[in-house]
Scaffold this motif. Structure first.
Motif, PDB file in Angstrom:
ATOM      1  N   PRO A   1       0.825  -1.226   0.000  1.00  0.00           N
ATOM      2  CA  PRO A   1       0.000   0.000   0.000  1.00  0.00           C
ATOM      3  C   PRO A   1       0.852   1.265   0.000  1.00  0.00           C
ATOM      4  N   ASN A   2       2.142   1.139   0.200  1.00  0.00           N
ATOM      5  CA  ASN A   2       3.008   2.322   0.265  1.00  0.00           C
ATOM      6  C   ASN A   2       3.229   2.985  -1.088  1.00  0.00           C
ATOM      7  N   PHE A   3       2.867   2.287  -2.159  1.00  0.00           N
ATOM      8  CA  PHE A   3       3.183   2.808  -3.495  1.00  0.00           C
ATOM      9  C   PHE A   3       1.945   3.092  -4.311  1.00  0.00           C
ATOM     10  N   PHE A   4       0.864   3.303  -3.602  1.00  0.00           N
ATOM     11  CA  PHE A   4      -0.410   3.591  -4.234  1.00  0.00           C
ATOM     12  C   PHE A   4      -0.301   4.783  -5.199  1.00  0.00           C
ATOM     13  N   HIS A   5       0.285   5.888  -4.678  1.00  0.00           N
ATOM     14  CA  HIS A   5       0.443   7.087  -5.515  1.00  0.00           C
ATOM     15  C   HIS A   5       1.410   6.852  -6.664  1.00  0.00           C
ATOM     16  N   LEU A   6       2.473   6.112  -6.356  1.00  0.00           N
ATOM     17  CA  LEU A   6       3.472   5.838  -7.383  1.00  0.00           C
ATOM     18  C   LEU A   6       2.842   5.098  -8.558  1.00  0.00           C
ATOM     19  N   ILE A   7       2.121   4.065  -8.254  1.00  0.00           N
ATOM     20  CA  ILE A   7       1.504   3.265  -9.309  1.00  0.00           C
ATOM     21  C   ILE A   7       0.571   4.139 -10.150  1.00  0.00           C
ATOM     22  N   ARG A   8      -0.193   4.989  -9.449  1.00  0.00           N
ATOM     23  CA  ARG A   8      -1.127   5.853 -10.172  1.00  0.00           C
ATOM     24  C   ARG A   8      -0.358   6.764 -11.152  1.00  0.00           C
ATOM     25  N   HIS A   9       0.769   7.369 -10.653  1.00  0.00           N
ATOM     26  CA  HIS A   9       1.552   8.242 -11.526  1.00  0.00           C
ATOM     27  C   HIS A   9       2.198   7.479 -12.676  1.00  0.00           C
ATOM     28  N   LEU A  10       2.682   6.265 -12.383  1.00  0.00           N
ATOM     29  CA  LEU A  10       3.310   5.479 -13.449  1.00  0.00           C
ATOM     30  C   LEU A  10       2.298   5.161 -14.534  1.00  0.00           C
TER      31      LEU A  10
ATOM     32  N   ASN B   1      11.586  -4.275 -19.729  1.00  0.00           N
ATOM     33  CA  ASN B   1      13.035  -4.393 -19.584  1.00  0.00           C
ATOM     34  C   ASN B   1      13.420  -5.177 -18.347  1.00  0.00           C
ATOM     35  N   LYS B   2      14.522  -5.871 -18.513  1.00  0.00           N
ATOM     36  CA  LYS B   2      15.017  -6.665 -17.390  1.00  0.00           C
ATOM     37  C   LYS B   2      16.330  -6.072 -16.898  1.00  0.00           C
ATOM     38  N   GLY B   3      16.677  -6.455 -15.695  1.00  0.00           N
ATOM     39  CA  GLY B   3      17.970  -6.037 -15.131  1.00  0.00           C
ATOM     40  C   GLY B   3      18.038  -4.564 -14.783  1.00  0.00           C
ATOM     41  N   LEU B   4      16.884  -3.999 -14.392  1.00  0.00           N
ATOM     42  CA  LEU B   4      16.865  -2.573 -14.051  1.00  0.00           C
ATOM     43  C   LEU B   4      16.928  -2.368 -12.537  1.00  0.00           C
ATOM     44  N   THR B   5      17.351  -1.181 -12.175  1.00  0.00           N
ATOM     45  CA  THR B   5      17.170  -0.718 -10.801  1.00  0.00           C
ATOM     46  C   THR B   5      16.161   0.418 -10.864  1.00  0.00           C
ATOM     47  N   PHE B   6      15.165   0.367 -10.016  1.00  0.00           N
ATOM     48  CA  PHE B   6      14.146   1.417 -10.012  1.00  0.00           C
ATOM     49  C   PHE B   6      14.107   2.081  -8.639  1.00  0.00           C
ATOM     50  N   PHE B   7      14.192   3.398  -8.643  1.00  0.00           N
ATOM     51  CA  PHE B   7      14.070   4.153  -7.385  1.00  0.00           C
ATOM     52  C   PHE B   7      12.606   4.498  -7.201  1.00  0.00           C
ATOM     53  N   ALA B   8      11.998   3.854  -6.225  1.00  0.00           N
ATOM     54  CA  ALA B   8      10.548   3.942  -6.069  1.00  0.00           C
ATOM     55  C   ALA B   8      10.180   4.840  -4.892  1.00  0.00           C
TER      56      ALA B   8
ATOM     57  N   GLN C   1      14.304  -7.033  -3.984  1.00  0.00           N
ATOM     58  CA  GLN C   1      14.564  -7.847  -5.165  1.00  0.00           C
ATOM     59  C   GLN C   1      13.270  -8.253  -5.887  1.00  0.00           C
ATOM     60  N   ALA C   2      13.197  -7.929  -7.162  1.00  0.00           N
ATOM     61  CA  ALA C   2      12.143  -8.511  -8.008  1.00  0.00           C
ATOM     62  C   ALA C   2      12.843  -9.402  -9.018  1.00  0.00           C
ATOM     63  N   ASP C   3      12.126 -10.160  -9.745  1.00  0.00           N
ATOM     64  CA  ASP C   3      12.790 -11.025 -10.715  1.00  0.00           C
ATOM     65  C   ASP C   3      13.336 -10.215 -11.891  1.00  0.00           C
ATOM     66  N   SER C   4      12.636  -9.114 -12.216  1.00  0.00           N
ATOM     67  CA  SER C   4      13.079  -8.328 -13.369  1.00  0.00           C
ATOM     68  C   SER C   4      14.041  -7.211 -12.971  1.00  0.00           C
ATOM     69  N   GLY C   5      14.318  -7.095 -11.696  1.00  0.00           N
ATOM     70  CA  GLY C   5      15.239  -6.030 -11.304  1.00  0.00           C
ATOM     71  C   GLY C   5      15.225  -5.787  -9.813  1.00  0.00           C
ATOM     72  N   ILE C   6      15.673  -4.625  -9.457  1.00  0.00           N
ATOM     73  CA  ILE C   6      15.794  -4.308  -8.035  1.00  0.00           C
ATOM     74  C   ILE C   6      15.089  -2.981  -7.769  1.00  0.00           C
ATOM     75  N   VAL C   7      14.395  -2.918  -6.669  1.00  0.00           N
ATOM     76  CA  VAL C   7      13.746  -1.665  -6.275  1.00  0.00           C
ATOM     77  C   VAL C   7      14.506  -1.073  -5.094  1.00  0.00           C
ATOM     78  N   GLN C   8      14.825   0.219  -5.228  1.00  0.00           N
ATOM     79  CA  GLN C   8      15.393   0.956  -4.100  1.00  0.00           C
ATOM     80  C   GLN C   8      14.307   1.941  -3.684  1.00  0.00           C
ATOM     81  N   VAL C   9      13.796   1.751  -2.477  1.00  0.00           N
ATOM     82  CA  VAL C   9      12.685   2.600  -2.048  1.00  0.00           C
ATOM     83  C   VAL C   9      13.248   3.916  -1.509  1.00  0.00           C
ATOM     84  N   VAL C  10      12.752   5.019  -2.064  1.00  0.00           N
ATOM     85  CA  VAL C  10      13.218   6.342  -1.616  1.00  0.00           C
ATOM     86  C   VAL C  10      12.063   7.125  -1.027  1.00  0.00           C
TER      87      VAL C  10
END
Ligand code: NAG
Ligand code: NAG
Ligand code: NAG
Ligand code: NAG
Ligand code: NAG
Ligand code: NAG
Length: 714
Positions: free
Chosen positions: A38-47, A59-66, A136-145
């Motif tokens: 539930p912490n990324f409700f706004h993020l998902i909406r914006h994406l 894309n695979k092998g990405l790092t995403f700053f969420a 860790q996700a299978d398609s990449g890594i999330v760094q929560v900011v």
């Protein structure tokens, strides 16, 4: 801003996530992972709004700053999603290229400060906290900011915001903005100050330095490339635009970035345009070759500098000769000015309070080198030809440069050169009236106004008789140029010829160069070696009239002809010019009728027979009362004293006046004793000592020296 309560809350939430993720099926994408919390409700909406979800899924092998929901407070947020994405999951660098590309296609970077490197409780990306790393996700890594990432400031913004970069900014701002991608090697302000003199820096700030500054900029930048320390763990050569190769190498364990051998401890400042690495030294500062012309620009004599560069190219660039260049400020610069007169070879600094004469590169009208007079005063300022002094100076190689506040020019004809000198204005006026001062190749001794004033009635008699005045001047003008401060043609003891052809003996003492003897009489030379077109002028503090001036001419010049008429009427005219002192009272026409022989006779004083005392501006005859002297004139024909009132007879002199007179005391004492003879001797001695100062009219006046006109040559 991260609040501690939030962090605790966030941690609580995230501690559940792996469990939830584990419950999901095989392949978890980054978007799946974010949707599960539930912490990324706004993020998902914006994406979704920004249509960025397909990119993340594709894309695979990405790092995403969420960013957490909290990052989306307010409606004004405008996230730049590619800047939140790295095409890598390896987090072992410091600076990462993001998926946001500049116009030239090169990625804009972000910088991670690992918490191990700092006192931060979390890793930082730019200035935003990573509150939950490596999710860790299978398609990449999330760094929560906790906040959205914003683009770094441009290079110019960073350079302009810190005084440490201010000089580099000032010099390079014209070019930095030109390129989409640049890596700047920025020497700090103190490096510039320590490497360059103020003059050099002023030059580089000027518009004349464009080429040099560009060279310097090229020396400290790699364009179209964004180079960070992690890129040069293996040493890498960069060819700078002026062809120089610089090797960069990052010593990762010690965290030192080397530029050739120059270490940088402050590097990897990420900018929108690339990178800034701060240098503790300039790279090859010798690429800028300074010249006298450039130094003159730095001193503020830009117009003069331009003219030298145009007209005397060699001198503008040469630093090997011992040359002196006297450059007027722009304010004083005149286009018509003779630049060769501003340049002298074999220059050296005169000793304090000394001067010398030297040849300039300019030819005077007689094809000789025009001379210049250089002097110093106690403050070390350099004076050129009296009228101009230096306000700044520099040396480059063997060349000395002086910025002067007034322009200088080759000596002009005597009258126009000296007309503005107040202290000799009388001499100059007389010269002009006599039509003298134009004899070429001559030496003049002129006197200060004070010396003229001391002549009193003699001066008036001379003014009344220009022929006599001319004779006087001709005694003080010599053939040829004789300087004090120049090895050639300087005074030595010997006979010199005046321009009227008379031979006059001049003696100078080697020990006491202050005094010069002209015909056996000592003179103090107040100012030496004033250069004029025709020759040279020296200024004396006294004037001796070498011929007698008649008493008659002094009395007429002083305007008391009535007294002469009285003498004539009484048959006393032949007493004039006999060496007797004549005391001249003011008379009116009616006085002529009433004044008798004894009145006239009383004013003709034979000092052999009568006692005559002068005290200050008072005189007394035969112990009579004091009479005020208004003016006097001294001559071998006899002195003349103009008095305010006639000399009283003995009868006129009341005992009261007598009693208060200075001599009354002595007289009374003498009358009461038998020592009349003793008194007489004493009295004569006193008269002699009192008269002396007045009989020597041209005693040394303590005149004030003009600054920069030291009397003494070197
Ligand atoms: C990421 O890099 C790989 C090669 O390193 C490349 O093939 C791929 O297209 C890149 N992905 C993106 C989204 O740029
Ligand atoms: C980061 O780690 C990878 C291996 O995971 C390695 O290939 C790469 O060279 C490392 N990069 C740096 C800058 O250390
Ligand atoms: C860099 O250049 C220097 C000479 O300028 C050369 O000696 C060196 O081998 C070069 N290094 C690389 C990594 O190309
Ligand atoms: C200054 O002059 C000396 C002696 O002539 C010479 O050795 C030196 O190289 C000169 N300096 C410069 C900068 O040319
Ligand atoms: C100047 O005068 C001196 C002395 O009379 C003489 O020797 C010299 O030749 C003269 N010079 C010129 C250029 O006329
Ligand atoms: C100068 O002239 C005088 C006579 O006029 C003479 O006695 C004297 O020796 C001369 N001095 C020199 C140095 O020639």
């Amino acid at each position: 801003m991260l609040f501690w309560s939030n962090i605790i809350y966030i941690y609580f939430i995230f501690s559940l996530i792996p469990v939830q993720a584990a419950l999901h099926s095989e392949s978890t994408s980054i978007v799946d992972l974010l949707s599960s919390s539930p912490n990324f409700f706004h993020l998902i909406r914006h994406l979704q709004q920004d249509h960025f979800i397909p990119y993340l899924n594709r894309n695979k092998g990405l790092t995403f700053f969420a960013p957490l929901n909290e990052a989306f407070r307010g409606d004004t947020v405008d996230p730049v999603w590619p800047y939140h994405v790295l095409n890598t999951t390896d987090f072992n660098r410091t600076v990462f290229p993001t998926e946001l590309k500049a116009a030239d296609g090169l990625p804009i970077a972000l910088k991670v400060t690992h918490k191990g490197d700092s006192n931060n409780p979390y890793d930082l990306v730019n200035d935003v906290y990573i509150v939950k790393p490596n999710w860790q996700a299978d398609s990449g890594i999330v760094q929560v900011v906790d906040q959205l990432l914003t683009l770094p400031p441009s290079s110019l913004d960073i350079l302009s915001s810190e005084s440490e970069y201010s000089i580099f900014y000032r010099l390079s701002s014209a070019w930095v903005g030109e390129y989409e991608s640049t890596t700047l090697f920025v020497p700090t302000t103190s490096v510039f100050i320590n490497t360059f003199t103020n003059t050099e820096l002023s030059y580089m700030y000027s518009i004349y330095a464009t080429e040099d500054v560009k060279t310097l900029f090229n020396q400290h930048s790699v364009i179209h490339e964004r180079v960070y320390a992690d890129d040069v763990v293996e040493p890498k050569n960069f060819t700078l635009r002026n062809g120089v190769v610089v090797t960069l190498q990052y010593d990762k364990p010690s965290k030192i970035l080397y530029f050739n051998d120059t270490p940088s401890y402050n590097f990897d400042l990420v900018t929108r345009n690339g990178a800034i690495h701060v240098l503790p030294a300039l790279l090859n500062p010798e690429v800028i070759v300074f010249t006298p012309a450039k130094y003159l620009i730095g001193l503020g004599a830009t117009w003069f500098s331009e003219k030298v560069s145009q007209k005397r190219e060699y001198i503008a660039a040469d630093t090997s000769s011992y040359r002196g260049i006297f450059a007027p400020t722009n304010w004083a610069f005149r286009e018509t000015s003779d630049i060769d007169y501003h340049i002298m070879e074999n220059f050296y600094m005169p000793k304090v309070n000394k001067y010398y004469l030297s040849k300039t590169n300019s030819k005077s009208h007689d094809e000789h080198s025009a001379l210049i007079r250089v002097a110093t005063d106690t403050t070390g300022a350099l004076y050129v030809n009296f009228d101009s002094h230096s306000i700044d100076r520099e040396t480059i190689g063997n060349v000395s440069l002086f910025l002067i506040e007034k322009d200088i020019e080759p000596p002009r004809p005597l009258l126009s050169q000296l007309i503005l000198l107040d202290e000799i204005s009388m001499s100059v006026r007389y010269l002009a009236a006599l039509g003298l001062g134009e004899d070429p190749n001559s030496t003049w001794f002129l006197v200060e106004n004070d010396a003229w004033m001391k002549l009193g009635l003699v001066r008036k008699a001379l003014e009344n008789n220009m022929e006599m005045m001319q004779n006087l001047f001709l005694e003080y003008v010599f053939q040829g140029k004789h300087y004090f401060g120049s090895s050639e043609d300087s005074w030595t003891s010997g006979n010199y010829t005046t321009i009227s052809g008379k031979s006059i003996m001049i003696e100078s003492e080697a020990e006491n160069t202050d005094i010069i003897y002209i015909n056996g009489l000592p003179y103090d030379v107040q100012t030496r070696d004033m250069l004029v077109q025709e020759g040279v002028v020296h200024i004396l503090s006294r004037l001796v009239v070498p011929f007698p001036i008649s008493q008659r001419s002094m009395i007429i010049a002083g305007g008391r002809q009535e007294f002469l008429s009285l003498l004539e009427k009484q048959g006393l005219s032949d007493m004039l010019d006999q060496g007797l002192f004549i005391v001249v009272p003011p008379l009116s026409a009616s006085d002529l009728k009433t004044k008798d022989f004894s009145f006239a006779d009383r004013h003709i004083i034979d000092t052999g027979k009568k006692s005559f005392v002068i005290h200050d501006s008072l005189l007394s005859v035969d112990n009579g009362p004091w009479v005020h002297i208004e003016e006097s004139g001294f001559s071998s024909c006899g002195h003349v004293y103009f008095v305010r009132s006639p000399i009283p007879t003995r009868r006129d002199a009341s005992w009261k006046t007598f009693g208060v007179s200075l001599l009354g005391f002595f007289t009374a004492a003498v009358f009461s004793s038998s020592g009349y003879k003793t008194y007489k001797i004493y009295q004569q001695k006193m008269w002699a000592s009192e008269r002396e100062p007045l009989l020597m009219p041209a005693s040394r006046a303590s005149s004030i020296l003009r600054p920069g006109s030291p009397a003494h040559s070197v």
